[in-house]
Design a protein around this motif. Sequence first.
Motif, PDB file in Angstrom:
ATOM      1  N   THR A  27     133.666  68.975  62.251  1.00 47.90           N
ATOM      2  CA  THR A  27     133.776  67.431  61.793  1.00 47.90           C
ATOM      3  C   THR A  27     134.630  66.857  62.925  1.00 47.90           C
ATOM      4  O   THR A  27     134.676  65.863  63.241  1.00 47.90           O
ATOM      5  CB  THR A  27     134.518  67.443  60.485  1.00 47.90           C
ATOM      6  N   VAL A  31     133.492  63.415  64.993  1.00 50.26           N
ATOM      7  CA  VAL A  31     134.064  62.265  64.793  1.00 50.26           C
ATOM      8  C   VAL A  31     134.864  61.584  65.973  1.00 50.26           C
ATOM      9  O   VAL A  31     134.463  60.703  66.398  1.00 50.26           O
ATOM     10  CB  VAL A  31     135.299  62.219  63.468  1.00 50.26           C
ATOM     11  N   ARG A  34     132.040  60.596  68.344  1.00 47.87           N
ATOM     12  CA  ARG A  34     131.713  59.206  67.809  1.00 47.87           C
ATOM     13  C   ARG A  34     132.710  58.049  68.139  1.00 47.87           C
ATOM     14  O   ARG A  34     132.279  57.092  68.756  1.00 47.87           O
ATOM     15  CB  ARG A  34     131.432  59.136  66.299  1.00 47.87           C
ATOM     16  N   ASN A 184     130.352  63.776  56.393  1.00 46.42           N
ATOM     17  CA  ASN A 184     129.606  64.436  57.578  1.00 46.42           C
ATOM     18  C   ASN A 184     128.003  63.916  57.190  1.00 46.42           C
ATOM     19  O   ASN A 184     127.053  63.824  58.200  1.00 46.42           O
ATOM     20  CB  ASN A 184     129.827  65.943  57.416  1.00 46.42           C
ATOM     21  N   THR A 364     127.929  52.267  56.222  1.00 43.65           N
ATOM     22  CA  THR A 364     127.756  52.974  57.605  1.00 43.65           C
ATOM     23  C   THR A 364     127.998  51.818  58.477  1.00 43.65           C
ATOM     24  O   THR A 364     127.025  50.861  58.495  1.00 43.65           O
ATOM     25  CB  THR A 364     126.477  53.603  57.675  1.00 43.65           C
ATOM     26  N   VAL A 370     128.487  56.861  61.402  1.00 44.23           N
ATOM     27  CA  VAL A 370     129.198  58.083  60.619  1.00 44.23           C
ATOM     28  C   VAL A 370     129.120  57.576  59.007  1.00 44.23           C
ATOM     29  O   VAL A 370     129.435  56.507  58.613  1.00 44.23           O
ATOM     30  CB  VAL A 370     130.907  58.192  60.866  1.00 44.23           C
TER      31      VAL A 370
END
Length: 580
Positions: A27, A31, A34, A184, A364, A370
């Motif tokens: 994760t 993240v 991203r 997730n 989102t 995400v």
Amino acid sequence: MNSGIELRDCFKTYSHDQDKARTPAETIRWVRDRLSGFRLNLLSRTLRIDTGRLDVPVFLSLCGDDAILLTGTKKQMGKGATLEQSEASALMELVERFSFFSFVRETRFPLLTWEKVPGSAVSAEVLKLSIHDSRTPTGRCEAFLKGCPLRWAVARSLTENRDRWLPIDWFYLINEYNGPAAGNTLEEAILQSLCEVVERHVGSVIAYEERVTPRIDPSSVKDPAAVELLEKFHRNGIQLHLRDFSLNTGIPSVGVLAYDPANFPEKSEIVFAVGTTPSPEKSLCRALTEVAQLAGDFESRTSYRPTLPKYKSLEEAAYLMAPGPTVAIQSLPDLSDHNLRVEIERCVGALRDMGLEVLVLDATHPELQVPAVYTVIPGAHFLDHTRDTDFPQHMARTVIRGLPPESAAAQLERLHNLFGPRYDLTFFLAHGHELLGNVEKALGLFEEALRQKPDPREIASIYVHMASCRKELGDYRGALRALEYAERRNWELKEIYNLRGFCYYRLKEHYKAIEAFERAIELDPGSAIDYANIGSNLRELGHKEEAVRLYRMALELDPSIDFARENIQRLEAEIQAARG
């Protein structure tokens, strides 16, 4: 338009203290990837902030400038039983908050009256249920809705397995930040958000009523992560009281009260938290890591904004320590499954049995990608937002939030005519004219509201608005007199002192202005604008270097205060020129 939400199988790959579709390490990498590729600066860095005493890690995600401008906060806290889970939680909290505020503030929701919604709209009965209004006639509510444009969003009813339209501002004013979550996967986000709404519902009901619930026997706990967490608190002498908070929801919730008898109240505080998940022992883990997040390792006082009462004495929290039946944690409902989709369906079914509908909006961010959602459960309690109100009062707040001032004033007039005369509707009508710039008419209506036997708790607020109107008319002395009346009724209203400081500033009584702004900061230490206002008064008094320091403090809290930045540049140039 459609909700875009469809549940799919989603299996857990991590189940130590929390159940996740990715491991915490995965994760964190995902993240960060991203965020690093995103066009906006959302993350400055993550930082571990616990002292290590409890050995339960607590992380912060520090916001980048673009995130601060949108969300109004500089940091989010993460929790978990391990370093990686706590950091992953902090990162997801940042994504959650950014996605949610982007969704609420930047989406162009269609402006429609109730009968023109192109699909199945929530009923007036659902709107009444959401604020527990059993008094207002439904027919009159429907009559108002048919002529009132509102901003509508499409949600997925997981209860009825179909899309439903809901007025977003109505529900935002009830739930605010209660209900958004990032995950997730979409399923992970939905399950977390649903459980958080239930968590805050049971916490609100039990705390509001000071209801005594069954005690949970700590020796019945078998989950390795939960056992380890309990041992860490026990090893440090922290007193824990575990209670079954599940009520009639059919979903396991655990309440935890914690304090350190060795240094309370001199150095530490009482901490009260609730955890809700499909699994009783995972709910305990969630509550214990929440306690660790809020407690400052029971070595210092904290400044967190509570969603549950922050008790100052053990006497106030006595109902959470009261004797009573003791149960094994395994006696709580257990809806757990290896598939998150199945857990969602079980939770939705349990709430259906209570007569509650679960509505989920996809929040989102279209570029960040995400998964993030906003879950609404009409009829669930949250803080005092669902108490002591009714349809016309809450609708008044809704139109003020969601409509342009001219349209809002017209709808407030309709509300006043349909449901009045009432002091609260007169007040909101006055506020509508205040926002429209009709301050003389607003002032007359505020005075009328005072004659309509207002709730004593609201009198101070009425006087503050009257002072604001007088300020707009240039009657600063009259505004100060109104503020004196407000202060007598409720000295804890920060707005009194902010407005008082402005009036003294315009009257060039700068020392009095500084005193007023300092009082506002005492009530709200994070009030950036009041630091900047003190800076402006110091500037007028010729204290340039001190003014620059206060402006910098303001910008650290809120980088969007442009006049503070402009004054720093000008004053620093003047200081430099004076030094030659």
